[in-house]
Design a protein around this motif. Structure first.
Motif, short mmCIF file in Angstrom:
data_model
loop_
_atom_site.label_atom_id
_atom_site.label_comp_id
_atom_site.label_asym_id
_atom_site.label_seq_id
_atom_site.Cartn_x
_atom_site.Cartn_y
_atom_site.Cartn_z
N GLU A 268 0.76 -1.34 0.06
CA GLU A 268 -0.11 0.01 0.13
C GLU A 268 0.84 1.29 -0.04
N GLU A 269 2.03 1.20 0.52
CA GLU A 269 2.93 2.56 0.59
C GLU A 269 4.00 2.59 -0.51
N LEU A 270 4.18 1.65 -1.47
CA LEU A 270 4.86 1.72 -2.45
C LEU A 270 4.44 2.49 -3.60
N LYS A 271 5.04 3.47 -4.45
CA LYS A 271 5.09 4.34 -5.25
C LYS A 271 5.96 4.28 -6.20
N VAL A 272 5.28 4.56 -7.44
CA VAL A 272 6.28 4.47 -8.72
C VAL A 272 7.45 5.57 -8.73
N ASP A 273 7.23 6.68 -8.18
CA ASP A 273 8.23 7.67 -8.19
C ASP A 273 9.08 7.87 -6.82
N GLN A 274 9.13 6.73 -6.15
CA GLN A 274 10.18 6.62 -4.95
C GLN A 274 11.65 6.01 -5.76
N THR A 275 12.53 6.67 -4.92
CA THR A 275 13.69 6.40 -5.35
C THR A 275 14.13 5.02 -4.98
N SER A 276 15.03 4.26 -5.24
CA SER A 276 15.45 2.97 -5.00
C SER A 276 15.53 2.80 -3.49
N ALA A 277 16.13 3.92 -2.80
CA ALA A 277 16.28 3.76 -1.37
C ALA A 277 15.08 3.88 -0.64
N GLN A 278 14.21 4.78 -1.17
CA GLN A 278 12.82 4.82 -0.60
C GLN A 278 12.00 3.80 -0.66
N PHE A 279 12.07 3.04 -1.95
CA PHE A 279 11.04 2.15 -2.15
C PHE A 279 11.64 0.77 -1.24
N SER A 280 12.91 0.64 -1.10
CA SER A 280 13.44 -0.36 -0.37
C SER A 280 13.13 -0.24 1.26
N LYS A 281 13.19 0.81 1.65
CA LYS A 281 12.90 1.36 3.08
C LYS A 281 11.39 1.13 3.22
N VAL A 282 10.71 1.51 2.54
CA VAL A 282 8.92 1.38 2.61
C VAL A 282 8.87 -0.40 2.65
N LEU A 283 9.35 -0.89 1.72
CA LEU A 283 9.03 -2.47 1.41
C LEU A 283 9.58 -3.01 2.65
N SER A 284 10.90 -2.83 3.06
CA SER A 284 11.44 -3.45 4.05
C SER A 284 10.64 -3.26 5.55
N THR A 285 9.97 -2.12 5.72
CA THR A 285 9.31 -1.77 7.08
C THR A 285 8.05 -2.54 6.82
N ALA A 286 7.42 -2.59 5.77
CA ALA A 286 6.13 -3.38 5.67
C ALA A 286 6.51 -4.92 5.88
N ILE A 287 7.45 -5.21 5.42
CA ILE A 287 7.86 -6.84 5.61
C ILE A 287 8.31 -7.27 6.88
N ASP A 288 8.91 -6.16 7.56
CA ASP A 288 9.29 -6.39 9.11
C ASP A 288 8.01 -6.70 9.84
N GLU A 289 7.01 -5.49 9.60
CA GLU A 289 5.56 -5.66 10.49
C GLU A 289 4.88 -6.93 10.13
N ILE A 290 4.90 -7.44 8.98
CA ILE A 290 3.90 -8.62 8.72
C ILE A 290 4.57 -9.78 9.10
N TYR A 291 6.02 -9.75 9.25
CA TYR A 291 7.00 -10.81 9.52
C TYR A 291 6.66 -11.15 11.24
N GLN A 292 6.72 -10.08 11.82
CA GLN A 292 6.48 -10.03 13.33
C GLN A 292 5.13 -10.41 13.61
N ALA A 293 4.31 -10.00 12.82
CA ALA A 293 2.78 -10.34 13.13
C ALA A 293 2.61 -11.85 13.05
N SER A 294 3.41 -12.56 12.17
CA SER A 294 3.19 -13.81 11.83
C SER A 294 3.81 -14.86 12.63
N LEU A 295 4.72 -14.23 13.57
CA LEU A 295 5.53 -15.31 14.38
C LEU A 295 4.80 -15.46 15.55
N THR A 296 3.55 -15.06 16.02
CA THR A 296 2.80 -15.47 17.03
C THR A 296 2.22 -16.96 17.05
#
Length: 296
Positions: A268-296
């Motif tokens: 949901e927060e990924l955008k076509v005009d994000q730089t590679s660094a911005q895109f990776s940071k947003v994706l990494s943050t979402a992945i981390d949050e979903i991963y942590q929620a899936s560990l319970t």
């Protein structure tokens, strides 16, 4: 250990979640809009699918998108047939220790008895053989429950299991997805009827047949524990169903043994005009949050 056995172990026992990159024809314009590409920015179905594939490739090649936290990916058929860096998509994913699945449903019928059944899936056997040949591990098919109608709920579950048995015969593992609409005022009652209908069908399966379930996060925490522990269930995934990432992750974390299979909430927060660094940071943050929620 053979590839298929490794993939079974990974999906059944691994820590992580399933990413859903399976938006199809009807939902592609909305997915592109969320990514920041307006419908007036492109013309024709071919260009639309190319732009969608480019977005998915950007996600799949990002360093954050790895087997460390992602167990599997559900693909749209055109994505399965596509390439990443000249490598077929299913092979590219498995090189990253990510198990490939294929969305096989062809959309939904009109609503009857409070549910939308799947449309007929043409040439199903041929499509399953092709998917197996391309390295696909399993399949996913979605139908939706909108109202508290016991006959409709039983019918939707029976349809899911009938198709699931065909998939099993072709050596693939089916994800059955009878989604409950999160907007329904009767969601809690629907979930009770759905759980009983699924248990009734599970109990008919031979002991050596295992399926996967993808279900809307329930109103009552741990409501699907009996399904999670059933001998014929390899794993239970949770769909975000329209919840934003924070709410989806928070409520998923309350359900022990369920892991995420998110699409919109992941992207949901990924955008076509994000730089590679911005895109990776947003994706990494979402992945981390979903991963942590899936560990319970």
């Amino acid at each position: 250990m053979e590839k298929f056995e490794k993939q079974i172990k990974r999906i059944a026992e691994g820590k992580g979640f399933i990413a859903a990159l399976d938006q199809s024809g009807g939902s592609t314009p909305q997915a592109l809009l969320g990514y920041g590409i307006q419908e007036e920015d492109y013309s024709g179905e071919g260009v639309m699918y190319r732009l969608m594939h480019e977005m998915r490739v950007r996600v799949m090649t990002d360093p954050a998108f790895s087997g460390e936290k992602i167990l599997g990916v559900i693909l749209f058929e055109k994505t399965m047939n596509g390439f990443v860096r000249d490598i077929p998509v299913p092979d590219f994913l498995w090189q990253k220790d990510i198990v490939p699945f294929l969305k096989i449903d062809k959309g939904l019928q009109k609503i009857e008895k409070g549910v939308k059944l799947m449309k007929e899936i043409p040439n199903l056997s041929e499509r399953l053989k092709e998917a197996k040949g391309k390295g696909i591990f399993g399949t996913k098919m979605r139908s939706v429950i909108y109202a508290n109608d016991e006959a409709g709920i039983i019918e939707i579950v029976k349809q899911q299991f009938e198709v699931g048995k065909i998939i099993l015969k072709h050596g693939l593992i089916p994800i059955l997805e009878p989604e409950v609409d999160i907007q329904s005022d009767e969601k809690r009652i629907i979930e009770s009827l759905l759980r009983e209908a699924i248990l009734a069908e599970l109990d008919k399966l031979p002991s050596d047949q295992k399926i996967l379930l993808k279900l809307t996060i329930p109103e009552e925490a741990n409501f699907y524990t009996e399904l999670i522990q059933h001998k014929n269930v390899m794993r239970v995934f949770a769909l975000s169903g329209g919840y934003d990432l924070d709410r989806a992750a928070r409520t998923l974390a309350e359900n022990r043994g369920m892991i995420a299979s998110f699409s919109r909430a992941l992207l949901e927060e990924l955008k076509v005009d994000q730089t590679s660094a911005q895109f990776s940071k947003v994706l990494s943050t979402a992945i981390d949050e979903i991963y942590q929620a899936s560990l319970t």
